[in-house]
Design a protein around this motif. Structure first.
Motif, PDB file in Angstrom:
ATOM      1  N   GLN A 111       8.250   2.859   2.333  1.00  0.00           N
ATOM      2  CA  GLN A 111       7.132   2.428   1.058  1.00  0.00           C
ATOM      3  C   GLN A 111       7.874   3.467  -0.132  1.00  0.00           C
ATOM      4  O   GLN A 111       7.563   3.826  -1.045  1.00  0.00           O
ATOM      5  CB  GLN A 111       5.697   2.519   1.205  1.00  0.00           C
ATOM      6  N   TRP A 151       0.651   0.671  -1.653  1.00  0.00           N
ATOM      7  CA  TRP A 151      -0.547   0.498  -1.372  1.00  0.00           C
ATOM      8  C   TRP A 151      -1.307   0.171  -1.293  1.00  0.00           C
ATOM      9  O   TRP A 151      -2.200  -0.570  -1.292  1.00  0.00           O
ATOM     10  CB  TRP A 151       0.349  -1.181  -0.174  1.00  0.00           C
ATOM     11  N   ALA A 155      -3.302  -1.654  -3.611  1.00  0.00           N
ATOM     12  CA  ALA A 155      -2.717  -3.357  -3.776  1.00  0.00           C
ATOM     13  C   ALA A 155      -4.045  -4.577  -3.591  1.00  0.00           C
ATOM     14  O   ALA A 155      -4.030  -6.269  -3.092  1.00  0.00           O
ATOM     15  CB  ALA A 155      -1.744  -3.931  -2.847  1.00  0.00           C
ATOM     16  N   THR A 193       3.535  -3.398  -2.581  1.00  0.00           N
ATOM     17  CA  THR A 193       2.714  -3.899  -1.680  1.00  0.00           C
ATOM     18  C   THR A 193       3.734  -4.574  -1.063  1.00  0.00           C
ATOM     19  O   THR A 193       5.074  -4.977  -0.762  1.00  0.00           O
ATOM     20  CB  THR A 193       2.065  -4.576  -2.548  1.00  0.00           C
TER      21      THR A 193
END
Lengths: 291, 416
Positions: free
Chosen positions: B160, B262, B265, B284
């Motif tokens: 990520q 995220w 999200a 996300t």
């Protein structure tokens, strides 16, 4: 300069929140020499009641405030009866734990009733901002500052201009002598606890649009407010107002000019330093005079 | 005496009947899949999304006759986001409830604590839909090249951070990156990962700011980032505090592009931020708003019918939905032996899920993360909806509900 002023304004707005909560510690301390250690959790209950009455039931703000005050009075009476009175009468210090226990009970009950998701409460005057040139503040933040000033002024008038207030101060000076003079000191004790409870509830009402309603909303705030009450002196309401706002401003400046992580180190070090040099607090009167 | 005997018998019966009946009730004719997740507490929206995803997938599979005639039976436990309970639940699910596979929990710390117990003692495969700490799948068994029973279909920390930094630097062209992270657990690891990726690219954060849970006004942090000349701010944190960030940005009229991991999200962010959230981006695995494939749309509609609300945690709901389908596919092929299921998961050549259509093996023996950096997406909060950011020759854009392509101004993230 602009950088400095921006941070100063937001710091003062945050500091006013601390003052608003911290004053509660002083009221019971000056009458009974006890503290409601869980004040932050009482503030949270005020926030949750605002969520319930205003957002969930759709009542308008004045009705919400009124209903909230009624609930806080009842909670204050019950809270004093179960967590302070039995131990206070026996001359025991167990109230330190029992007031905290009530606070943790509040958190758990709040999680059961309202869940643990933070719930936004709409600001009282809408989503806009008040802007003056490059500077801006949320109306709700301004409300916190104004409310803090009003509440401190009201307390001052109460203590020095009303008979009941004078009875409070007399009880603070010597509970036995006051009692001999025919003043019901027991009633004064309950009243001071109830006033603390209502003030905490009102603080919760005013700050909840800023913090959102959640079971932990008052925990850290209550702790910081406690540090401020110690720094200012537990028996000195005016000092608490000044110190709370100064503390918020210092926090802001510390994060602005150094880094965010240093704030709490500075704040709590300051508390220890004050305890060491002036146990009665910066604005407090030495206890030898009071006792 | 006689009274006591009767009473003892009743108590004995009351205790013994469920004891005899409960473990593995109907074990022979159902396939039991276990879930331990926070169904109460601060992460409840994640846990409930996982449970609902698994339940809807189970119902869909069972309606078509189950797995080779056997129905799937879910065994669900609440761990309250508490690692001690997660470990105990996994033990109970395997040893007492005899589940043959599990879905992982909501808390990275809990999953990190559970992984060695799964691999050394329980030896039943777990597929994680939510927890993103890198070491959950790249655990001790993985390092020692032993059988690894822990899989993930979701975000992982290293990926990520790489995805966020790579996208912002390479696709949006930002050269000065500032960080703003939360000082609690997840934000701390995220901050480390972001700094690591920046360093790998020969860059350094122009400012590295943090906030804690008590911060409701982020003025000092945002002004410092602005002063440092940040062209983009990257965040690792959750919805509530990011709501405060968004509101402070509005107050300061700060338009510096802002992107988060995220934690935002999900609809909770828009609820916290309101219109101030417009233009904020997040990495996300799935953007539930905007144009959707027919398969996804059918599931979203079914969800709305069932629960009369929006999906609270889309990445977790869809991951759980996909995981149950994936497990059903594998169990249908290899049977219910947990070790065979583990090996089977490492040998799925293709899988059409709702989060992603895997046209490559979903997992391999060495790679227990189904999603790679390339599968992650960026979403842009647009009028209360999280729309997927896409790219073409003219730059990043989103497609709004009316099917219109709107390009993103990379200086402010406003729509052109």
């Amino acid at each position: 300069m602009e950088f400095f002023l921006h941070i100063l304004i937001s710091g003062i707005a945050t500091g006013a929140i601390y003052s608003l909560i911290a004053v509660g510690y002083s009221i019971t301390f000056s009458t009974m020499q006890i503290l409601n250690f869980a004040l932050g959790m009482w503030v949270m209950i005020g926030g949750m009641l605002t969520l319930t009455f205003n957002v969930m039931f759709g009542l308008d703000l004045a009705v919400t405030l009124l209903a909230l005050i009624v609930v806080m009075i009842l909670l204050g009476i019950v809270g004093e009866r179960v967590s302070v009175h039995p131990f206070f009468r026996a001359g025991s210090d167990v109230w330190v734990m029992s007031t905290l226990a009530v606070g943790f009970l509040f958190i758990n009950v709040a999680e059961l009733i309202w869940g643990r998701n933070p719930e936004p409460v709409p600001p009282f005057f809408g989503d806009g901002i008040i802007a003056v040139g490059a500077f801006a503040i949320f109306p709700q933040q301004l409300l916190v500052i104004v409310s803090a000033l009003v509440i401190f002024l009201a307390l001052h008038l109460f203590y020095y201009r009303t008979l009941l207030g004078k009875a409070f101060r007399a009880t603070a000076h010597s509970s036995e002598v006051t009692s001999l003079m025919g003043i019901n000191t027991r009633l004064i004790c309950v009243l001071s606890y109830v006033i603390t409870s209502v003030l905490a509830g009102v603080a919760g009402f005013i700050i909840v649009p800023i913090t959102f309603a959640e079971a932990q909303m008052g925990t850290v705030l209550g702790l910081k407010a406690f540090a401020i009450a110690i720094i200012a002196g537990l028996g000195a309401p005016r000092g608490i107002l000044v110190c709370g706002i100064a503390y918020g401003a210092l926090e802001g400046l510390a994060s602005g000019y150094f880094y965010t992580g240093i704030r709490d180190i500075l704040g709590f070090s300051l508390m220890i330093l004050v305890l060491f040099l002036r146990p009665e607090g910066l604005f407090g009167t030495p206890s030898s005079e009071r006792a | 005496m006689r009274y006591f005997k009767t009473r003892a018998a009743i108590i004995l019966a009351a205790v013994a009947v469920p004891l005899a009946a409960a473990p593995g009730a109907g074990m022979a004719d159902t396939v039991r899949i276990g879930i331990s997740a926070a169904l109460t507490g601060p992460a409840a929206f994640v846990g409930v999304s996982i449970r609902r995803g698994a339940e809807m997938a189970t119902d869909a599979i069972n309606a078509k006759g189950g797995i080779g005639g056997k129905k799937i039976e879910l065994v669900i436990r609440d761990d309250e986001h508490n690692p001690v309970k997660t470990v105990a639940n996994h033990r109970e699910l395997v040893e007492r409830e005899k589940v043959v596979a599990m879905l992982g929990t909501t808390n990275s710390a809990a999953m990190l604590a559970t992984a060695p117990i799964i691999n050394d003692e329980l030896k039943v495969p777990v597929v994680c839909p939510a927890t993103d700490a890198t070491k959950i799948t790249e655990n001790k068994a993985w390092e020692q090249k032993k059988d690894n029973y822990v899989f993930r279909l979701g975000m992982f920390g290293r990926g990520q951070a790489n995805f966020l930094i790579n996208t912002l630097v390479k696709k949006f062209g930002y050269k000065k990156v500032g960080l703003l992270t939360w000082t609690a657990g997840w934000g701390v690891t995220g901050r480390g990962e972001l700094n690591r990726r920046l360093k790998e690219l020969g860059m350094k954060a122009v400012a590295d700011e943090t906030y804690d849970t008590a911060d409701t006004d982020m003025t000092p942090q945002l002004l410092k980032l602005k002063r440092a000349g940040a062209e983009v701010i990257v965040n690792y944190g959750l919805a509530r505090e990011n709501g405060f960030v968004a509101r402070t940005r509005q107050k300061l009229r700060d338009k510096t592009p802002y992107a988060s991991a995220w934690g935002i999200a999900a609809p909770a962010f828009w609820k916290a931020a309101g219109k101030a959230g417009e233009g904020i981006m997040t990495s996300t695995t799935i953007a539930m708003d905007g144009p959707q494939s027919p398969e996804r749309k059918a599931v979203i509609d079914e969800y709305t019918r069932r629960y009369k609300e929006k999906i609270e945690g889309p990445p977790f709901f869809f991951a759980a939905y996909d995981i149950v389908h994936l497990l059903a596919q594998v169990i249908g092929k290899v049977g219910t032996d947990p070790n065979a299921i583990r090996a089977g998961l490492e040998n799925v050549p293709e899988f059409k899920g709702l989060i992603h259509h895997f046209k490559r093996p979903v997992f391999t023996r060495q790679r227990h993360d189904a999603l790679t950096e390339e599968d992650m997406i960026l979403g842009r909060w647009t009028n209360g909806e999280l729309l997927q950011v896409m790219y073409d020759g003219s730059g990043p854009h989103v497609v709004t509900g009316d099917g219109k392509k709107r390009y993103i101004d990379t200086k402010t993230l406003a729509l052109k």
